[in-house]
Design a protein around this motif. Structure first.
Motif, PDB file in Angstrom:
ATOM      1  N   UNK A 183      -3.449  13.091   3.184  1.00 12.25           N
ATOM      2  CA  UNK A 183      -4.035  12.192   2.455  1.00 12.25           C
ATOM      3  C   UNK A 183      -4.976  11.049   3.452  1.00 12.25           C
ATOM      4  N   UNK A 184      -6.336  10.857   3.229  1.00  9.40           N
ATOM      5  CA  UNK A 184      -6.688   9.605   3.263  1.00  9.40           C
ATOM      6  C   UNK A 184      -6.457   8.706   3.975  1.00  9.40           C
ATOM      7  N   UNK A 185      -6.207   7.368   4.613  1.00  8.50           N
ATOM      8  CA  UNK A 185      -5.828   6.004   4.549  1.00  8.50           C
ATOM      9  C   UNK A 185      -5.520   5.429   3.189  1.00  8.50           C
ATOM     10  N   UNK A 186      -4.818   5.100   3.182  1.00 11.51           N
ATOM     11  CA  UNK A 186      -4.926   4.390   1.911  1.00 11.51           C
ATOM     12  C   UNK A 186      -4.365   5.271   0.944  1.00 11.51           C
ATOM     13  N   UNK A 187      -3.916   6.507   0.834  1.00 13.16           N
ATOM     14  CA  UNK A 187      -3.688   7.558  -0.687  1.00 13.16           C
ATOM     15  C   UNK A 187      -2.636   8.150   0.092  1.00 13.16           C
ATOM     16  N   UNK A 188      -1.978   9.097  -0.215  1.00 10.64           N
ATOM     17  CA  UNK A 188      -0.431   9.614  -0.500  1.00 10.64           C
ATOM     18  C   UNK A 188      -0.440  10.926  -1.068  1.00 10.64           C
ATOM     19  N   UNK A 189       0.313  11.389  -0.558  1.00 15.43           N
ATOM     20  CA  UNK A 189      -0.066  13.138  -1.368  1.00 15.43           C
ATOM     21  C   UNK A 189       0.839  12.949  -2.443  1.00 15.43           C
ATOM     22  N   UNK A 190       0.625  13.773  -3.515  1.00 18.89           N
ATOM     23  CA  UNK A 190       1.587  14.007  -5.238  1.00 18.89           C
ATOM     24  C   UNK A 190       2.468  15.316  -5.181  1.00 18.89           C
ATOM     25  N   UNK A 191       1.065  16.187  -5.469  1.00 20.00           N
ATOM     26  CA  UNK A 191       1.680  17.495  -5.680  1.00 20.00           C
ATOM     27  C   UNK A 191       0.406  18.231  -6.029  1.00 20.00           C
ATOM     28  N   UNK A 192       0.375  19.685  -5.798  1.00 17.70           N
ATOM     29  CA  UNK A 192      -0.435  20.610  -5.761  1.00 17.70           C
ATOM     30  C   UNK A 192      -0.348  20.457  -7.482  1.00 17.70           C
TER      31      UNK A 192
ATOM     32  N   UNK B 129      -3.992  13.558  -5.139  1.00 13.39           N
ATOM     33  CA  UNK B 129      -3.678  12.402  -3.976  1.00 13.39           C
ATOM     34  C   UNK B 129      -3.698  11.115  -5.398  1.00 13.39           C
ATOM     35  N   UNK B 130      -3.203   9.848  -4.770  1.00 14.46           N
ATOM     36  CA  UNK B 130      -3.399   8.866  -5.340  1.00 14.46           C
ATOM     37  C   UNK B 130      -3.291   7.957  -4.846  1.00 14.46           C
ATOM     38  N   UNK B 131      -3.411   6.576  -4.938  1.00 14.33           N
ATOM     39  CA  UNK B 131      -4.368   5.563  -3.786  1.00 14.33           C
ATOM     40  C   UNK B 131      -2.599   4.703  -3.892  1.00 14.33           C
ATOM     41  N   UNK B 132      -2.560   4.425  -2.972  1.00 10.87           N
ATOM     42  CA  UNK B 132      -1.428   3.695  -2.485  1.00 10.87           C
ATOM     43  C   UNK B 132      -1.162   2.269  -2.833  1.00 10.87           C
ATOM     44  N   UNK B 133      -0.486   1.635  -4.043  1.00  8.31           N
ATOM     45  CA  UNK B 133      -0.146   0.653  -4.698  1.00  8.31           C
ATOM     46  C   UNK B 133       1.058   0.010  -3.889  1.00  8.31           C
ATOM     47  N   UNK B 134       1.332  -1.453  -4.009  1.00  3.54           N
ATOM     48  CA  UNK B 134       1.777  -2.101  -2.708  1.00  3.54           C
ATOM     49  C   UNK B 134       2.414  -3.722  -3.852  1.00  3.54           C
TER      50      UNK B 134
ATOM     51  N   UNK C 132      -0.903  -4.058  -5.730  1.00  2.04           N
ATOM     52  CA  UNK C 132      -2.551  -3.868  -5.072  1.00  2.04           C
ATOM     53  C   UNK C 132      -2.661  -3.059  -4.335  1.00  2.04           C
ATOM     54  N   UNK C 133      -3.856  -1.900  -4.649  1.00  2.00           N
ATOM     55  CA  UNK C 133      -4.198  -1.128  -3.789  1.00  2.00           C
ATOM     56  C   UNK C 133      -4.411  -1.243  -2.320  1.00  2.00           C
ATOM     57  N   UNK C 134      -3.907  -0.115  -1.445  1.00  2.00           N
ATOM     58  CA  UNK C 134      -4.180  -0.321  -0.773  1.00  2.00           C
ATOM     59  C   UNK C 134      -5.369  -1.175   0.005  1.00  2.00           C
ATOM     60  N   UNK C 135      -5.438  -1.904   0.866  1.00  2.00           N
ATOM     61  CA  UNK C 135      -6.651  -2.460   1.457  1.00  2.00           C
ATOM     62  C   UNK C 135      -7.686  -3.576   0.739  1.00  2.00           C
ATOM     63  N   UNK C 136      -7.107  -3.853  -0.334  1.00  2.00           N
ATOM     64  CA  UNK C 136      -7.327  -4.744  -1.744  1.00  2.00           C
ATOM     65  C   UNK C 136      -6.754  -6.110  -0.961  1.00  2.00           C
ATOM     66  N   UNK C 137      -7.553  -6.796  -1.534  1.00  2.00           N
ATOM     67  CA  UNK C 137      -6.845  -8.364  -2.070  1.00  2.00           C
ATOM     68  C   UNK C 137      -5.620  -8.723  -3.404  1.00  2.00           C
ATOM     69  N   UNK C 138      -4.484  -9.445  -3.490  1.00  2.00           N
ATOM     70  CA  UNK C 138      -4.263  -9.956  -4.278  1.00  2.00           C
ATOM     71  C   UNK C 138      -5.013 -10.800  -4.559  1.00  2.00           C
ATOM     72  N   UNK C 139      -4.535 -11.657  -5.759  1.00  2.00           N
ATOM     73  CA  UNK C 139      -4.693 -12.543  -6.587  1.00  2.00           C
ATOM     74  C   UNK C 139      -4.439 -13.959  -5.586  1.00  2.00           C
TER      75      UNK C 139
END
Length: 402
Positions: A140-149, A173-178, A198-205
């Motif tokens: 996975x790229x930074x901010x993503x995670x491997x899901x499955x094939x 892959x899917x974007x990491x959410x926090x 909030x997705x990786x690297x983004x901002x909250x409210x």
């Protein structure tokens, strides 16, 4: 086998016919029969169904044969160029040996990465039947995670084995959410969304901590000291609590000159609560006047506190009236009406008689016309007392008369 039997029967019939002709003398010339040998072989990677070796009379047809590939192979062609696995050779005029040619089955393994990652390894592979491909890994790229094939395999690294068909799969892959979780401690509430994804690297409210009446915002549990916050560049879950504290106020009581306090002079009181009772007590010779905020009772208890308060008990010295007067037969030299503070001295006065009178005493028994009253502790009114001067007239008769 049926065709072979038919050929044998046919040959037998022909032989019988020739024999009969010979016996009957119909034809004197000898009949010659030519036969050919036909062989069907493989390159070792398949088998022949039907008679692999046949003997065929000239001009006759062979029986049909079929080239069958072994598992993992496919038929290519016969060595004489025929491209169908089944063949039926006709009108045989010569010996023939042909070989069925096969080739190993090859399959394509195609690996791809969806948005959010890449592959380590060979993405396009050619693999022989029953063999294994090379290992590939989905990263996975930074901010993503491997899901499955896409075929359901859930490990990022894979090695496909015993290949029997083409395969095309994609690493998903899917974007990491926090999760951002905001809470308010006792004494306040929040404005804004308390639970955010909030997705990786983004901002909250933005969220704001608001204190209830009587409280103040202190800080967030992670040390941020502003009540409004917006968390940015999110790379992990976050749970924080807005911390509030009850507003405390200081009640400061002091005694002015001439008195003292009973009670706690410096008090810390929470918003809306009551302080402790304090009492202003005058010293001897003083009296309580009022508190500096206008309260006129010496005892006070401040209630429903909403602000700091500093007050002073005010006292004043007790004064007394000292009056000097006469019985009408004299006068007072000095101030006859005096105001004197507790335990202090008045001003000196002197009782002066009118002509024809003499000072006798003051009404409080003091016998000197001049007086200075000291250590005054009460009102005082005294009167200077005079009396008329009396003279003696003495008359005497000389000798010889009366």
């Amino acid at each position: 086998m049926k065709k072979y039997r038919l050929i044998v029967l046919l040959i037998g019939s022909l032989l019988c016919l020739f024999a009969l002709l010979a016996l009957s003398g119909c034809k004197k010339d000898e009949i010659v029969i030519t036969e050919y040998k036909i062989k069907y072989e493989t390159d070792g990677n398949g088998a022949i169904t039907g008679e692999a070796t046949q003997t065929v009379v000239e001009g006759k047809d062979c029986s049909a044969v079929t080239a069958i590939p072994n598992a993992g192979y496919r038929f290519v062609e016969w060595s004489d160029g025929i491209t169908t696995p089944e063949r039926l050779d006709k009108n045989i005029t010569a010996d023939k040996t042909v070989t069925a040619q096969f080739e190993r089955l090859n399959y394509t393994l195609s690996y791809a990465a969806s948005e959010g990652g890449y592959l380590i390894g060979t993405s396009n592979q050619t693999v022989n039947y029953g063999e294994s491909g090379e290992s590939v890994t989905a990263v996975p790229n930074v901010g993503y995670r491997f899901v499955s094939w896409s075929d359901g395999i859930t490990t990022p690294e894979r090695l496909d084995k015993n290949i029997t068909a083409d395969k095309t799969v994609t690493a998903q892959f899917e974007r990491l959410n926090y999760t951002l979780s905001y809470a308010a401690g006792e004494g306040g509430y929040l404005i804004g969304t308390s639970n955010q994804t909030v997705s990786y690297g983004e901002s909250g409210e933005s969220v704001t901590a608001v204190p209830n009446v009587g409280y103040r915002f202190v800080s967030w549990s992670d040390g941020i000291e502003t009540p409004e916050r917006q968390d940015k560049n999110i790379t992990a879950d976050k749970t924080v609590t807005a911390q509030f504290e009850r507003l405390n106020y200081t009640l400061s009581y002091a005694a002015g000159e001439g008195g003292y306090l009973i009670g706690t002079s410096n008090q810390t009181v929470s918003y809306g609560e009551s302080g402790e009772s304090v009492t202003a007590v005058p010293n001897v010779g003083y009296r309580f006047v009022s508190w500096s905020d206008g309260i006129e009772t010496p005892e006070r208890q401040d209630k429903n506190i909403t602000a700091d308060k500093t007050v002073t008990a005010q006292f004043e010295k007790i004064t007394y009236s000292v009056r000097y007067q006469t019985d009408g037969n004299g006068r007072i030299e000095g101030k006859n009406n005096q105001t004197v503070s507790y335990n202090e001295s008045g001003e000196s006065v002197t009782a002066v008689p009118y002509e024809g009178y003499r000072f006798v005493s003051w009404s409080d028994g003091i016998t000197t016309p001049e007086r200075l009253d000291k250590n005054i502790t009460a009102d005082k009114t005294v009167t200077a007392q005079f009396e008329r001067l009396n003279y003696t007239l003495s008359y005497a008769a000389g000798e010889g008369g009366y």
